[in-house]
Scaffold this active site. Structure first.
Site, PDB file in Angstrom:
ATOM      1  N   GLY A  33       0.845  -1.200   0.000  1.00 45.70           N
ATOM      2  CA  GLY A  33       0.000   0.000   0.000  1.00 45.70           C
ATOM      3  C   GLY A  33       0.876   1.244   0.000  1.00 45.70           C
ATOM      4  O   GLY A  33       2.056   1.190   0.344  1.00 45.70           O
ATOM      5  N   ASN A  56      -0.191 -15.657   3.603  1.00 41.72           N
ATOM      6  CA  ASN A  56      -0.840 -14.341   3.513  1.00 41.72           C
ATOM      7  C   ASN A  56      -2.277 -14.444   3.016  1.00 41.72           C
ATOM      8  O   ASN A  56      -3.187 -13.875   3.613  1.00 41.72           O
ATOM      9  CB  ASN A  56      -0.040 -13.423   2.587  1.00 41.72           C
ATOM     10  N   SER A  71     -10.787 -13.732  -8.443  1.00 37.84           N
ATOM     11  CA  SER A  71      -9.997 -13.516  -9.659  1.00 37.84           C
ATOM     12  C   SER A  71     -10.406 -14.468 -10.768  1.00 37.84           C
ATOM     13  O   SER A  71     -10.799 -15.619 -10.512  1.00 37.84           O
ATOM     14  CB  SER A  71      -8.527 -13.774  -9.313  1.00 37.84           C
ATOM     15  N   TYR A 118      -1.615 -18.970  -6.973  1.00 39.34           N
ATOM     16  CA  TYR A 118      -2.368 -17.761  -6.630  1.00 39.34           C
ATOM     17  C   TYR A 118      -3.867 -17.983  -6.869  1.00 39.34           C
ATOM     18  O   TYR A 118      -4.709 -17.720  -6.001  1.00 39.34           O
ATOM     19  CB  TYR A 118      -1.847 -16.578  -7.461  1.00 39.34           C
ATOM     20  N   LYS A 156      -7.360 -18.171  -4.233  1.00 42.23           N
ATOM     21  CA  LYS A 156      -8.622 -17.422  -4.376  1.00 42.23           C
ATOM     22  C   LYS A 156      -9.821 -18.381  -4.428  1.00 42.23           C
ATOM     23  O   LYS A 156     -10.877 -18.097  -3.866  1.00 42.23           O
ATOM     24  CB  LYS A 156      -8.574 -16.556  -5.641  1.00 42.23           C
ATOM     25  N   PHE A 188     -11.270  -9.726 -13.908  1.00 42.82           N
ATOM     26  CA  PHE A 188     -10.385 -10.069 -15.012  1.00 42.82           C
ATOM     27  C   PHE A 188      -9.162  -9.155 -14.896  1.00 42.82           C
ATOM     28  O   PHE A 188      -8.679  -8.942 -13.790  1.00 42.82           O
ATOM     29  CB  PHE A 188     -11.159 -10.059 -16.345  1.00 42.82           C
ATOM     30  N   ARG A 223      -6.459 -10.254 -23.681  1.00 42.09           N
ATOM     31  CA  ARG A 223      -7.036 -10.269 -22.337  1.00 42.09           C
ATOM     32  C   ARG A 223      -8.212  -9.304 -22.253  1.00 42.09           C
ATOM     33  O   ARG A 223      -8.343  -8.392 -23.055  1.00 42.09           O
ATOM     34  CB  ARG A 223      -5.989  -9.812 -21.299  1.00 42.09           C
ATOM     35  N   GLY A 235       2.554 -20.775 -19.090  1.00 46.39           N
ATOM     36  CA  GLY A 235       1.277 -20.673 -18.369  1.00 46.39           C
ATOM     37  C   GLY A 235       0.339 -19.606 -18.903  1.00 46.39           C
ATOM     38  O   GLY A 235      -0.749 -19.425 -18.364  1.00 46.39           O
ATOM     39  N   ASP A 236       0.735 -18.884 -19.951  1.00 40.16           N
ATOM     40  CA  ASP A 236      -0.140 -17.836 -20.508  1.00 40.16           C
ATOM     41  C   ASP A 236      -1.100 -18.420 -21.534  1.00 40.16           C
ATOM     42  O   ASP A 236      -0.669 -18.885 -22.587  1.00 40.16           O
ATOM     43  CB  ASP A 236       0.710 -16.777 -21.244  1.00 40.16           C
TER      44      ASP A 236
HETATM   45  C1  WQD Z   1      -1.348  -9.719 -19.902  1.00 41.50           C
HETATM   46  C2  WQD Z   1      -0.862 -10.059 -21.305  1.00 41.50           C
HETATM   47  C3  WQD Z   1       1.095 -11.462 -21.297  1.00 41.50           C
HETATM   48  C4  WQD Z   1       3.699  -8.478 -19.369  1.00 41.50           C
HETATM   49  C5  WQD Z   1      -2.440 -11.675 -14.293  1.00 41.50           C
HETATM   50  C6  WQD Z   1      -2.689 -12.732 -13.272  1.00 41.50           C
HETATM   51  C7  WQD Z   1      -4.161 -12.906 -13.084  1.00 41.50           C
HETATM   52  C8  WQD Z   1      -4.879 -11.589 -12.816  1.00 41.50           C
HETATM   53  C9  WQD Z   1      -4.455 -10.511 -13.742  1.00 41.50           C
HETATM   54  C10 WQD Z   1      -5.438 -10.960 -10.545  1.00 41.50           C
HETATM   55  C11 WQD Z   1      -0.431 -11.513 -21.478  1.00 41.50           C
HETATM   56  C12 WQD Z   1       1.426 -10.100 -21.870  1.00 41.50           C
HETATM   57  C13 WQD Z   1       2.610  -9.135 -19.948  1.00 41.50           C
HETATM   58  C14 WQD Z   1       4.822  -8.171 -20.185  1.00 41.50           C
HETATM   59  C15 WQD Z   1       3.688  -9.138 -22.095  1.00 41.50           C
HETATM   60  N1  WQD Z   1      -4.621 -11.062 -11.522  1.00 41.50           N
HETATM   61  N2  WQD Z   1       2.599  -9.452 -21.282  1.00 41.50           N
HETATM   62  N3  WQD Z   1       4.768  -8.512 -21.518  1.00 41.50           N
HETATM   63  O1  WQD Z   1      -1.140 -12.889 -16.889  1.00 41.50           O
HETATM   64  O2  WQD Z   1      -3.290 -12.098 -17.975  1.00 41.50           O
HETATM   65  O3  WQD Z   1      -3.042 -12.049 -15.540  1.00 41.50           O
HETATM   66  O4  WQD Z   1      -3.044 -10.461 -13.851  1.00 41.50           O
HETATM   67  O5  WQD Z   1      -6.280 -11.678 -10.186  1.00 41.50           O
HETATM   68  O6  WQD Z   1      -4.329 -13.768 -12.057  1.00 41.50           O
HETATM   69  O7  WQD Z   1      -2.103 -13.927 -13.703  1.00 41.50           O
HETATM   70  O8  WQD Z   1      -1.793 -10.410 -16.866  1.00 41.50           O
HETATM   71  O9  WQD Z   1      -0.705  -8.265 -17.285  1.00 41.50           O
HETATM   72  O10 WQD Z   1       0.738 -10.272 -16.712  1.00 41.50           O
HETATM   73  O11 WQD Z   1      -0.394 -10.161 -18.950  1.00 41.50           O
HETATM   74  O12 WQD Z   1       3.706  -9.417 -23.278  1.00 41.50           O
HETATM   75  O13 WQD Z   1       5.835  -7.597 -19.735  1.00 41.50           O
HETATM   76  O14 WQD Z   1       0.324  -9.282 -21.562  1.00 41.50           O
HETATM   77  O15 WQD Z   1       1.759 -12.472 -21.973  1.00 41.50           O
HETATM   78  O16 WQD Z   1      -0.760 -11.876 -22.784  1.00 41.50           O
HETATM   79  P1  WQD Z   1      -2.277 -11.965 -16.897  1.00 41.50           P
HETATM   80  P2  WQD Z   1      -0.469  -9.729 -17.381  1.00 41.50           P
END
Ligand code: WQD
Length: 324
Positions: free
Chosen positions: A36, A91, A116, A140, A144, A168, A220, A283-284
């Site tokens: 924070g 946590n 989430s 993570y 949740k 999202f 996304r 994992g993406d």
């Molecule tokens: C978004 C897109 C990456 C960073 C995460 C958590 C999820 C949720 C939201 C809370 C993807 C691409 C990213 C970078 C990139 N959290 N990217 N370069 O992984 O969809 O979700 O945040 O609940 O639980 O996993 O979000 O912002 O990391 O990625 O190309 O430096 O951007 O591959 O396609 P994600 P993100």
């Protein structure tokens, strides 16, 4: 209502506090300030520095009596959770159980919880609705999902009504430009693009451009944090009026690719923003998009500021004059 916002000095929490104050509530933030920021505290809200892992802190806070609590205190880095699950167990899970036990003891009967989209895992179909199978890809997301299950039991056994809001991809900054505390060491896409635009990092790394999507980069559902904040106010009203618990997705229902956000950021900032294509991040999934029709039906909630322009413009407003 007299409302405690646990984690209210954080990125999403501070926007929620603002929305609750605007709706006329009496708001107090409880935060250990591990992520924070002082700048995120509103003078109109109370502040208690404390930790959800410290039951003495919780006793002295919760014994003051609260009509409702919003719980946003959690670690949220999916990648880190795979390397340090213990940190997330303690946590996110132990911390939440401490809170729930405190709520049961001191009669806090309404809770809004930050869940989430990570609880769904690899999409089986799109858009993802609330009935989609829940099979988290990372620890993570598992924390949740488990907390949602605890919430069901505390509802049944202790009469605590809850709203679990499955966010999202939260993005953007306060539409009025009032919230200034930037996230430290961000890993999410839009703040990383902003740091590259501000010259704080050399380049954006685009994690793969060979996905089966419109331009090959990951797609996304980015939902503006001010829209999310509004969802909390509406969800709290719902569980109060109906005296029943609620689980809904909060998403924009629009898919944006990495390159779309990058291009929009170049346009809005007028900066070049260097970017390199690198390997996929493990994992993406290729594409994640929400169905938010249940939130619309039950809460009358809809994303208003989650278009690419507003996401990027409000972010750049926060970053352009900021110091690292
Ligand atoms: C978004 C897109 C990456 C960073 C995460 C958590 C999820 C949720 C939201 C809370 C993807 C691409 C990213 C970078 C990139 N959290 N990217 N370069 O992984 O969809 O979700 O945040 O609940 O639980 O996993 O979000 O912002 O990391 O990625 O190309 O430096 O951007 O591959 O396609 P994600 P993100």
């Amino acid at each position: 209502m007299k409302i405690l916002v646990v984690g209210g000095a954080g990125y999403i929490g501070s926007h929620v506090v603002k929305a609750l104050l605007k709706a006329g509530h009496d708001v107090t933030v409880f935060d250990n300030m591990s992520s924070g920021r002082e700048e995120n505290l509103f003078p109109q809200a109370g502040f208690i520095r404390g930790d959800i892992l410290n039951t003495k802190d919780l006793d002295s806070c919760l014994s003051q009596g609260w009509d409702a609590a919003i719980h946003l205190a959690a670690f949220k880095a999916a990648g880190e959770s795979m390397l340090k699950p213990e940190k997330y167990s303690i946590n996110n899970i132990t911390g939440t159980l401490n809170l729930l036990n405190g709520f049961a003891e001191y009669g806090v009967k309404k809770v809004v919880f930050s869940s989430s989209a990570a609880i769904y895992g690899e999409p089986q179909y799109l858009p993802i609705d609330e009935n989609h199978p829940k099979d988290p890809e990372n620890y993570y997301g598992f924390t949740k999902l488990e907390i949602e299950r605890f919430l069901h039991w505390y509802d049944k056994l202790k009469g605590i009504r809850f709203a679990a809001l499955r966010y999202f991809n939260a993005a953007g900054y306060d539409i009025d430009g009032e919230i200034k505390g930037l996230e430290q060491n961000p890993a999410n896409l839009l703040p990383v693009i902003m740091e590259a635009a501000a010259g704080w990092r050399e380049a954006l790394k685009v994690f793969g451009n060979d996905y089966d999507t419109k331009d090959g980069t990951g797609v996304r559902d980015y939902v503006h944090v001010s829209d999310l904040a509004d969802g909390h106010v509406k969800a709290l009203n719902y569980i109060t009026e109906k005296d029943e618990s609620l689980i809904v997705n909060l998403g924009s229902e629009e898919g944006l690719s990495v390159l779309q956000l990058l291009e929009a950021a170049r346009k809005v900032s007028g900066r070049e923003i260097p970017a390199d294509i690198v390997e996929r991040r493990p994992g993406d999934p290729a594409k994640l998009v929400a169905s938010s029709s249940l939130a619309k039906e039950l809460l009358g909630w809809e994303a208003k500021y989650s278009d690419v322009e507003s996401l990027v413009r409000t972010s750049w407003d926060a970053y352009k004059d900021a110091k690292k």
